[in-house]
Design an enzyme around this catalytic site. Sequence first.
Site, short mmCIF file in Angstrom:
data_model
loop_
_atom_site.label_atom_id
_atom_site.label_comp_id
_atom_site.label_asym_id
_atom_site.label_seq_id
_atom_site.Cartn_x
_atom_site.Cartn_y
_atom_site.Cartn_z
N LYS A 134 0.86 -1.19 0.00
CA LYS A 134 0.00 0.00 0.00
C LYS A 134 0.90 1.24 0.00
O LYS A 134 2.00 1.21 0.52
CB LYS A 134 -0.88 -0.02 1.26
CG LYS A 134 -1.70 1.24 1.51
CD LYS A 134 -2.83 1.40 0.52
CE LYS A 134 -3.51 2.76 0.64
NZ LYS A 134 -4.41 3.02 -0.50
N ALA A 135 0.41 2.34 -0.59
CA ALA A 135 1.17 3.58 -0.66
C ALA A 135 1.71 4.00 0.70
O ALA A 135 1.04 3.86 1.72
CB ALA A 135 0.28 4.69 -1.21
N GLY A 184 -8.05 7.75 -0.54
CA GLY A 184 -7.32 8.96 -0.19
C GLY A 184 -5.96 8.67 0.44
O GLY A 184 -5.49 9.39 1.33
N ASN A 232 5.29 1.19 -2.62
CA ASN A 232 4.60 2.22 -3.39
C ASN A 232 4.77 3.55 -2.64
O ASN A 232 4.41 3.66 -1.47
CB ASN A 232 3.12 1.82 -3.50
CG ASN A 232 2.30 2.74 -4.38
OD1 ASN A 232 1.75 3.74 -3.92
ND2 ASN A 232 2.18 2.40 -5.65
N CYS A 248 -2.39 8.95 -8.14
CA CYS A 248 -3.58 8.74 -7.31
C CYS A 248 -4.59 9.84 -7.59
O CYS A 248 -4.30 11.01 -7.37
CB CYS A 248 -3.24 8.72 -5.83
SG CYS A 248 -4.73 8.48 -4.84
N LYS A 293 4.49 4.88 -11.71
CA LYS A 293 3.12 4.42 -11.96
C LYS A 293 2.31 5.51 -12.64
O LYS A 293 2.09 6.58 -12.08
CB LYS A 293 2.45 4.00 -10.65
CG LYS A 293 1.08 3.41 -10.87
CD LYS A 293 0.67 2.52 -9.73
CE LYS A 293 -0.73 1.97 -9.92
NZ LYS A 293 -1.11 1.10 -8.82
N GLY A 321 -11.01 -2.53 -11.92
CA GLY A 321 -11.73 -3.76 -12.23
C GLY A 321 -11.87 -3.98 -13.74
O GLY A 321 -11.38 -3.18 -14.53
N GLY A 333 -4.96 -3.50 -14.38
CA GLY A 333 -6.25 -2.90 -14.73
C GLY A 333 -7.22 -4.00 -15.11
O GLY A 333 -7.26 -4.45 -16.25
N GLY A 334 -7.97 -4.49 -14.12
CA GLY A 334 -9.04 -5.44 -14.40
C GLY A 334 -8.64 -6.87 -14.65
O GLY A 334 -9.44 -7.66 -15.14
C1 LIG Z 1 -9.10 0.15 -2.96
C2 LIG Z 1 -7.95 0.50 -3.84
C3 LIG Z 1 -6.82 1.12 -3.32
C4 LIG Z 1 -5.74 1.47 -4.12
N1 LIG Z 1 -4.64 2.06 -3.56
C5 LIG Z 1 -3.56 2.35 -4.34
C6 LIG Z 1 -2.38 2.89 -3.78
O1 LIG Z 1 -2.27 3.10 -2.57
N2 LIG Z 1 -1.32 3.17 -4.61
C7 LIG Z 1 -1.39 2.92 -5.95
O2 LIG Z 1 -0.42 3.19 -6.66
N3 LIG Z 1 -2.49 2.38 -6.51
C8 LIG Z 1 -3.58 2.09 -5.74
N4 LIG Z 1 -4.69 1.53 -6.32
C9 LIG Z 1 -4.70 1.24 -7.77
C10 LIG Z 1 -4.32 -0.21 -8.06
O3 LIG Z 1 -3.02 -0.51 -7.61
C11 LIG Z 1 -4.43 -0.53 -9.56
O4 LIG Z 1 -3.54 0.29 -10.29
C12 LIG Z 1 -5.83 -0.31 -10.13
O5 LIG Z 1 -6.80 -0.66 -9.18
C13 LIG Z 1 -6.08 -1.10 -11.42
O6 LIG Z 1 -6.00 -2.49 -11.22
P1 LIG Z 1 -7.27 -3.44 -10.92
O7 LIG Z 1 -8.30 -3.10 -11.96
O8 LIG Z 1 -6.75 -4.83 -11.01
O9 LIG Z 1 -7.75 -3.09 -9.56
C14 LIG Z 1 -5.78 1.18 -5.52
C15 LIG Z 1 -6.91 0.54 -6.05
C16 LIG Z 1 -7.99 0.19 -5.24
C17 LIG Z 1 -9.17 -0.50 -5.86
#
Ligand SMILES: Cc1cc2nc3c(=O)[nH]c(=O)nc-3n(C[C@H](O)[C@H](O)[C@H](O)COP(=O)(O)O)c2cc1C
EC number: 1.3.-.-
Lengths: 250, 304
Positions: B45-46, B72, B99, B130, B165, B217, B243-244
């Site tokens: 997590k960030a 956030g 991250n 973000c 990223k 998603g 991404g998804g």
């Molecule tokens: C609940 C949630 C929290 C996320 N927190 C971060 C984060 O802290 N730092 C970051 O770079 N991306 C964050 N992301 C983005 C994901 O790392 C990812 O780039 C994005 O969700 C696309 O992938 P997915 O469709 O498989 O979820 C977050 C995504 C979700 C759904």
Amino acid sequence: MKREKMTVLSISPLAKDTVEMVLKTKNAVRKAKPGQFLYFQLPGHTLRRPISIAAIDKESGTVTIIFKVTGKGTELMATLPPGSVLDAIGPNGNPFPADENGSNAVLLIGGGIGVPPLYCLGKHFCAQGVKVYSVLGFQSREYVFYEEKFRKLGETVIVTDDGSYGEKGFVTDVLHRFKLYDTYFACGPLMMLKAVTKQLEDVPGFISMEERMGCGIGACYACIIEANTEEGYKKICSDGPVFRAGEVLL
Amino acid sequence: MTSLQVNMAGLTLKNPIMPASGCFGFGKEYSQFFDLNKLGAIVMKAATLEKRLGNPTPRVAETPSGMLNAIGLQNPGVDNIIRDELPFLSQFNSVIIANVAGTTIEEYEEVAKKLSATGQVDALELNISCPNVKEGGIQFGQDPELAKIVTERVKRATHLPVFVKLSPNVADIVSMAKAAEEAGADGLSMINTITGMQIHLPTKRPLLANNTGGLSGPAIKPVAIRMIYEVYPHVSIPIIGMGGISSAEDAVEFLLAGASAVAIGTANFQNPCICPEIIEELPKVLQKYGFNTVEEAIGKAVNR
Ligand SMILES: Cc1cc2nc3c(=O)[nH]c(=O)nc-3n(C[C@H](O)[C@H](O)[C@H](O)COP(=O)(O)O)c2cc1C
Ligand SMILES: Cc1cc2nc3c(=O)[nH]c(=O)nc-3n(C[C@H](O)[C@H](O)[C@H](O)COP(=O)(O)OP(=O)(O)OC[C@H]3O[C@@H](n4cnc5c(N)ncnc54)[C@H](O)[C@@H]3O)c2cc1C
Ligand code: FES
């Protein structure tokens, strides 16, 4: 906490938009405690649905859930015929402190779809010889459920918002009638929890909270609530859903 | 035997599958479901310099084939993460990627320095994308000049490989990717979430307390693939695609579009074992489409 397939043994309407479902489970039934929830995956939906455990029957290896049809997910769940298989994670979250509590008598305060976890808790207390009083609030007559089951646990007062069943009013209007309990347990809408915790400020109590969830297991920071702790927050899915009254800011 | 091993940016991953940042916490919760050693890498997590409490709730909403989030960047702060979370993660032999987020260039630098000094992190992922914080984050991700500066400064502050990223919320993804590469990035992660909104009918107001959130998603998969496909011919650094993704087939699509490895975010919420399940399926799917190694598949869909 595990992911497992649960089989729907029975599904039946309890009240308006309210459904009782009995599920056969191998893992959850052994581990579940009152106040914990199951996290259901539904075909076609990205997020799982959290639903509290309303009863645990170790002998038959089943748990019961009661849910209100409020949106697409619960609508779909309400149409599942017996024999359907549900993908669930659970039991999730921290339970009510029902074993180490040392209570002699407890007051259960439930509002609407917050009632089910209290039934599970009340049964648990009853089996331990703890006296159980209940105050249950519903919108109106057609939403009332489990009255008889709660009466079997102990003295029960039902209130409805419009007075169409039981007494007219909110749960907070009748709490003063109960004096002989040492701890209260409440679950229901946020407004109800605010009013209850304020009115019973001097009594030890526990409340169960709701929030929209992502992971449901404590990893994503979706379900945060402000808390009177050094950290400043709690996760409802993993630190809760049950909190000591006053621990979290409503 | 199909080889799943991937070498990129000086890192050796036993397979190309990793959980995406923010969807896996710091690993503890998911370790109840499977052995994290199975993962090619783990993205944390960030981390910001100070602890962050994030946005008001509700923070998540379900959408057709996806979800919105507006967490956030809530996190315990880099010092607490190093003290409380890293020791747990460092027991696993997967590549550990931290991250890094911030509101100022100095904050990014400081967080990067602290994480690099632990010796327990293998790479940094620079979150300049973000969409859910008012300051910092995405402003660096929407301006190639700012992206360049923050990347250069973080590169100077660390000896670790740095993945930048990228945000999909830009008109020209290729220029962002090139800016990051020119600034010395060792790799790219793409994509972060796409800004979106849902209105709650009963209240006639946006459902998320933050009003907008980041869409993730399956709904964003075609956007992610298109962007990776576009960027791949223009850069020589590796791409972590995301991404998804929710199946091994999805993962192979990303490889073909030009990703060297892939991250899985939202799908963890549906199925906490999705990462090990994809790792298990991947050799069969690669074989099915005629590949003996992951590396053979990378970029195959793109005419360079
Ligand atoms: C609940 C949630 C929290 C996320 N927190 C971060 C984060 O802290 N730092 C970051 O770079 N991306 C964050 N992301 C983005 C994901 O790392 C990812 O780039 C994005 O969700 C696309 O992938 P997915 O469709 O498989 O979820 C977050 C995504 C979700 C759904
Ligand atoms: C710990 C916990 C225990 C719960 N126990 C019960 C129970 O025993 N019986 C019962 O009827 N309901 C219970 N709920 C509420 C229940 O989760 C929601 O009513 C349900 O998720 C609505 O789904 P839907 O698809 O029908 O509604 P939609 O509005 O279509 O759902 C959209 C999204 O919002 C989420 N959501 C909507 N309302 C709520 C809510 N009130 N709380 C959390 N998430 C919500 C859904 O999970 C889904 O991700 C509980 C909630 C929590 C957090
Ligand atoms: S729902 Fe993810 S932390 Fe509670």
